[in-house]
Enzyme design. Structure first.
Site, PDB file in Angstrom:
ATOM      1  CB  CYS A 204      -0.906   0.121   1.120  1.00  0.00           C
ATOM      2  SG  CYS A 204      -1.952  -1.324   1.353  1.00  0.00           S
ATOM      3  CD  GLU A 455      -4.157  -3.187  10.713  1.00  0.00           C
ATOM      4  OE1 GLU A 455      -2.900  -2.733  10.675  1.00  0.00           O
ATOM      5  OE2 GLU A 455      -4.441  -2.830   9.434  1.00  0.00           O
ATOM      6  CB  SER A 481      -5.321   0.379   8.813  1.00  0.00           C
ATOM      7  OG  SER A 481      -4.516   0.970   7.798  1.00  0.00           O
TER       8      SER A 481
END
Length: 578
Positions: A204, A455, A481
């Site tokens: 990510c 998360e 997160s």
């Protein structure tokens, strides 16, 4: 440990002597001949090349290519690579459902499986290639546990997607779900965004957990300078992989080990970088766990003190404007470390895997004033770091919040709305069944109580997508997160399952949070809390067997890293010296 003049190796102090030396190891050598090795290769040091390759998510799909390149470097330097893979649980896929319970557990499985492979086959050194949130700290934990010469290599970030003329990441998709549930985004728009947000290989792209821990790998000295910068699809990354393979062989020759590198001062440098980049709150979980492996007392409280005195310098998503690719193009970690060193925020005398110190690695690096991804220390985004620790009656053991990019709503006081588990809270948020001013409390999501300390990105992103992320606060004994933004407080300890105050909160109780003061208070009298505690019992989780049950039996508190074994305190021998 040095090579002989003829280029051969003296293995008398290396672990691999137990599987390659002497007549008794003839059966063992026969296996190596079966795999195509020759006598010279068998008599050289064995370097474990561990990767977290799999097809679970794009974070991991470029790792095998880079592991092969590491092996090329090991061979060029005169040692023998032995590749193996371990698991990854990818948070983007696991998010928002029961699968997320496996995420933090996977960190322990990765560290354990790398340790067992290295021990079982008596490898002399380790290069670890990882690309996803828990695989980075898990791999570095194994290095510190084994203490053989080691080099870490990040697999690289994903390139940003493009949507309506702007860069987007997977977090934009999570937030779009919130817009969709609020009726502000048509089905076809959501479908269009999801198709372009993640264009290929890589982790990510914002300063979420993977890129935070990649920055840590360079700052703490376990990775080569700039090795975290290039995105995963760029084949130029492979040169760093080759160089990492060559570097680990030099470390064998020089007998430089991870614990020589990862000193107390190195951990302080790593915490500085988490704060300066506006990094993931998960750094507050993983650095204590890494320190636990090598006997350094480094807790969430220690990190919070460093966060207070560190300026926020890197303007990175989710709170800022840029993605990891942009930071790399701006000069990457060497550029950030340059200004932090100039400002006196990091220790320049810490050793690294180059065999040189941080300061020596930065010789010749000049801060580039013609970019605005990384600010100079004289002109920070804010004078204190992008991550803050909180303490108070709701969190006696502490909690953590990411404030990067938050110019307002850094304090909140309101009534609690209590949910036992994320699903109930997410359903309420999707329905819009909450009021401005509420403090949404998600409990029984801690390391033991979940189990697995999930998360909460699905919930926080839905709030942001509905445009109400600055109208409420969210508090949990679980995690957030690295992509979370807003006043979202995680790691509240003690957790509910351990009888912490978060397990005693009732709907309507007033909770006061102040990120600037570092406080989180439950405004309920001590007598009333004592009465509630007398009636409280731990919950029975849905996991009475298997890996999640096993994790819950041994896991420690979040502020100490949520570790599952005694670490250095229980160590009776070091693998590297078998």
């Amino acid at each position: 440990m040095a090579r002989k003049p003829d280029g051969s190796w003296d293995k008398s102090n290396l672990p691999s002597r137990h599987v390659t030396e002497g007549p008794a190891r003839s059966p063992h050598r026969s296996y190596y001949y079966a795999m195509g090795l020759g006598t010279r290769e068998i008599n050289a040091p064995f370097v474990g090349v561990a990767s977290c390759w799999n097809e679970a998510a794009p974070c991991n799909t470029a790792l095998m290519r880079q592991a092969h390149a590491v092996s090329e470097g090991v061979k060029k330097a005169g040692a023998t690579p032995r590749e193996f893979c371990t698991i990854t649980v990818t948070d983007g896929i696991a998010m928002g459902h029961e699968g997320m319970r496996s995420s933090l557990v996977s960190r322990e499985v990765i560290a354990d499986s790398v340790e067992l492979t290295m021990r079982g086959h008596s490898y002399d050194a380790l290069v670890g290639v990882a690309g996803c949130d828990k695989s980075l700290p898990g791999m570095m934990m194994a290095m510190l546990r084994l203490n053989v010469p080691s080099v870490f290599l990040y697999g690289g970030s994903i390139l940003p997607g493009r949507w309506k003329g702007k860069d987007v990441t997977v977090v934009d998709v999570f937030e779009a779900v919130g817009q969709h549930s609020a009726g502000n985004l048509p089905d076809e728009e959501l479908a269009g965004l999801e198709r372009v947000a993640c264009p290929g290989d890589g982790a990510c792209g914002g300063q979420f957990t993977a890129n935070t821990m990649a920055c840590v790998s360079e700052a703490i000295g376990l990775a080569l300078p700039l090795s975290a910068s290039l995105p995963a699809p760029y084949l130029d990354r492979d040169a760093y992989a080759v160089a990492s393979g060559e570097a680990v062989v030099r470390l064998i020759e020089q007998n430089i080990r991870p614990r020589d590198i990862c000193t107390r001062k190195a951990f302080e440098n790593a915490a500085v970088v988490v704060a300066a980049t506006g990094g993931s709150t998960n750094g507050g979980l993983h650095l204590p766990a890494m320190a636990h492996e090598c006997g350094i007392d480094f807790t969430l409280a220690d990190m919070a003190e460093i966060f207070k005195r560190t300026p926020h310098l890197a303007d990175l998503k989710p709170g800022g404007r840029y993605v990891a690719k942009d930071m790399g193009e701006a000069g990457g970690m060497p550029m950030l470390l340059r200004t932090l060193l100039d400002g006196g925020y990091i220790h320049g005398d810490c050793l690294t895997v180059t065999g040189k110190t941080i300061a020596e690695n930065l010789e010749g690096v000049v801060f580039n004033e013609n970019q605005d991804v990384i600010r100079p220390y004289t002109n920070p985004l804010s004078p204190t770091g992008g991550v803050v620790g909180l303490w108070g009656s709701l969190a006696p053991d502490g909690a953590i919040v990411k404030v990067a990019g938050m110019t307002s709503h850094r304090a909140h006081r309101g009534p609690a709305r209590v949910f036992d588990g994320e699903e109930a809270c997410f359903a309420a948020v999707e329905r819009g069944d909450y009021a401005d001013g509420d403090v949404l409390v998600i409990r029984y999501e801690g390391p033991r109580g979940g189990p697995g300390m999930r998360e909460m990105l699905s919930t926080t992103a839905a709030l942001a997508g509905q445009g109400r992320g600055d109208k409420v606060a969210l508090v949990t004994d679980g995690r957030f997160s690295g992509g979370t933004r807003g006043l979202c407080i995680g790691h509240v300890g003690p957790e509910a399952q351990a009888g912490g105050p978060i397990g005693l909160v009732q709907d309507g109780d007033i909770i006061a949070i102040d990120a600037d003061a570092g406080t989180i208070e439950l405004e309920v009298g001590a007598d009333e809390l004592a009465r509630r505690k007398a009636e409280w019992k731990p919950r029975q989780t849905a996991y009475g067997s298997g890996a999640l049950w096993k994790f819950a039996q041994g896991v420690g508190p979040a502020h100490l890293g949520a570790t599952t074994h005694p670490g250095f305190a229980g160590e009776r021998h070091v693998y590297a010296d078998i």
